[in-house]
Design an enzyme around this catalytic site. Structure first.
Site, PDB file in Angstrom:
ATOM      1  N   ASN A  63       0.947  -1.932  -0.295  1.00  0.00           N
ATOM      2  CA  ASN A  63      -0.036   0.061  -0.640  1.00  0.00           C
ATOM      3  C   ASN A  63       0.824   0.845  -0.101  1.00  0.00           C
ATOM      4  OD1 ASN A  63      -2.408   2.200   0.596  1.00  0.00           O
ATOM      5  ND2 ASN A  63      -3.419   0.627   1.369  1.00  0.00           N
ATOM      6  N   ASP A  64       1.187   1.532   1.050  1.00  0.00           N
ATOM      7  CA  ASP A  64       2.699   3.440   1.075  1.00  0.00           C
ATOM      8  C   ASP A  64       3.151   2.915   0.274  1.00  0.00           C
ATOM      9  OD1 ASP A  64       1.152   3.786   3.580  1.00  0.00           O
ATOM     10  OD2 ASP A  64       2.225   2.165   5.059  1.00  0.00           O
TER      11      ASP A  64
END
Length: 464
Positions: free
Chosen positions: A393-394
């Site tokens: 994600n990040d």
């Protein structure tokens, strides 16, 4: 056993530890590196046994505690899933720090046993060594406990901050140096116990303001702290193997932390002092209107990848949680049979500890020459037909390049948004470990595959 023979065997174990670190620097030689490390530790433990003065009683005590601790450690290591490895490492770091504190306490209370002098008349050099070992060990212990609680989800992964936090940390750091000075000058017990208690407090204050997205760097830095604590106590015990091992762990952990800070565009000194990555993003996320996303299924994903000429796999913590690495390997094998070129892109801080994704892919026997780090593969996304993001994600969030207010702004990311098509496997639109929304979800070339990573990958295999 004579001191000279003891020193030779400790030197041999130290060389093996160096070879172990060299081997662990590359996936191809990591197993060999582990083997060297095991042999080196076996030699160090064996020689330490033989160096016990009162062999009849001392050996029994050491062997008994070793069997108890070794049995507990082996049981935990056998049972622990790979997804829980980060918190296990944090837990082990805390024990190293606590051991350093206990050894320092023993040396301070009974200096004659360690040939350091007598109570109230300890050698100044030895007192400095044990003070530093105790302080760093105490900071490592409580800091690692906080990291464990955050990683385990028992404690919030969000940064915990308050007004004047940095000034308080600075004041406590100066006070710690002052305590060591007065302890060496007066050798009063009160200063020693105050030093340990203050170090425990500093360990907590250094880690609580660090957000979850930065936890991989914290794990690496705590590893370095534990090494320096061991080295300090090694000087107190006059144990060559402990000095060498502690220095190796401390320096390699610090270097790894620096490399990871560079990979995340973080300040190395902020990591040491605590409190980086503490930007509050909640106010920006509240009231943010829900954007439309494109939903897809396994059949859609299989069609896109089967007709692609190149696919880049981007694994993340979501893959680790779902234990999807073996299914992912099967999917890649199926794509290769269809003539599709497949590679893997790894971000330096993917997962929750350094090398987390590399270990998982190696567990699934993914060929090393198909796995590339960010700097090696980032330019390839522009010419890639499909990027298959499985729980990362990040490290794929474009706001790191576009939003100066974001807590991850400036962090180098994998440029998956440049691919012709992005298949993003995720359970929901919930934010990642940094607690911020991923702008990649809403891009026109992104197809969201809402499902468990393993289940979705297995369904894609069936469709292929």
């Amino acid at each position: 056993m004579s001191a000279n023979i003891l020193a030779v065997f400790y030197l041999i174990s130290g060389i093996l530890f160096i070879l172990a670190l060299r081997g662990l620097s590359s996936p191809e030689t990591s197993r060999q590196g582990n083997f060297f490390g095991i042999i080196g530790m076996a030699i160090a433990i064996g020689v330490t046994f033989l160096s016990i003065g009162n062999f009849s009683t001392g050996f029994a005590y050491v062997l008994g505690f070793l069997l108890i601790g070794g049995s507990i450690g082996a049981f935990i290591a056998y049972k622990i899933p790979m997804t829980a490895m980060p918190e296990l490492v944090a837990g082990f770091h805390s024990l190293v720090g606590l051991a350093a504190v206990f050894v320092a306490i023993s040396a301070f209370l009974n200096p004659e046993v360690f040939n350091l002098g007598s109570p109230g008349n300890i050698k100044i050099a030895s007192l400095i060594e044990m003070s530093l070992g105790a302080a760093i060990g105490a900071i490592t212990f409580t800091g690692s406990i906080i990291a464990f609680l955050k990683l385990r989800g028992i404690m919030s992964g969000s940064p915990i901050t308050f007004f004047g936090q940095h000034y308080l940390n600075l004041t406590l750091g100066v006070a710690l140096v002052g305590l060591i000075f007065y302890l060496c000058k007066t050798q009063i017990d009160t200063w020693f116990w105050t030093l340990i208690l203050l170090s425990f407090l500093i360990g907590v204050l250094l880690i609580i303001p660090i957000g979850g997205a930065d936890m991989p760097v914290v794990i690496s830095m705590l590893n370095s702290y534990s090494g320096w604590a061991a080295a300090g106590i090694g000087f107190t015990l006059e144990n060559t193997a402990l000095i060498i091992t502690g220095a190796l762990v401390g320096s390699s952990g610090a270097i790894l932390s620096y490399i990871m800070c560079k990979g995340m565009n973080r300040s190395f000194f902020n990591v040491i002092l605590g409190g980086f990555g503490a930007t509050d993003q909640s106010s920006n996320e509240k009231g943010k209107e829900q954007k439309p996303v494109k939903n897809g299924n396994a059949e859609d994903a299989a069609f896109l990848m089967k007709n692609a000429s190149s696919v880049i796999i981007v694994p993340g913590y979501g893959m680790a949680v779902a234990q999807a690495q073996h299914a992912l390997r099967e999917m890649v094998d199926a794509l290769k049979k269809n003539g599709v070129k497949v590679t893997y892109a790894i971000h330096p801080v993917a997962g929750r500890m350094p090398g987390h994704m590399n270990v998982l892919l190696a567990e699934a026997n993914v060929p090393y020459d198909e796995v590339f780090e960010l700097e090696e593969i980032n330019n390839d996304f522009a010419n890639c037909d499909v990027a298959y993001v499985i729980g990362a994600n990040d490290v794929t969030n474009p706001v790191a390049k576009t939003d100066p207010q974001s807590p991850i702004f400036g962090m180098p990311i994998l440029d998956v948004e440049k691919s012709k098509s992005v298949l993003f496997v995720k359970r929901s639109l919930s934010p990642g470990y940094a607690g911020i929304d991923n702008d990649l979800f809403y891009r026109d070339n992104t197809l969201m595959l809402f499902a468990d990573a393993k289940k979705m990958t297995e369904d894609i295999i069936k469709s292929l």
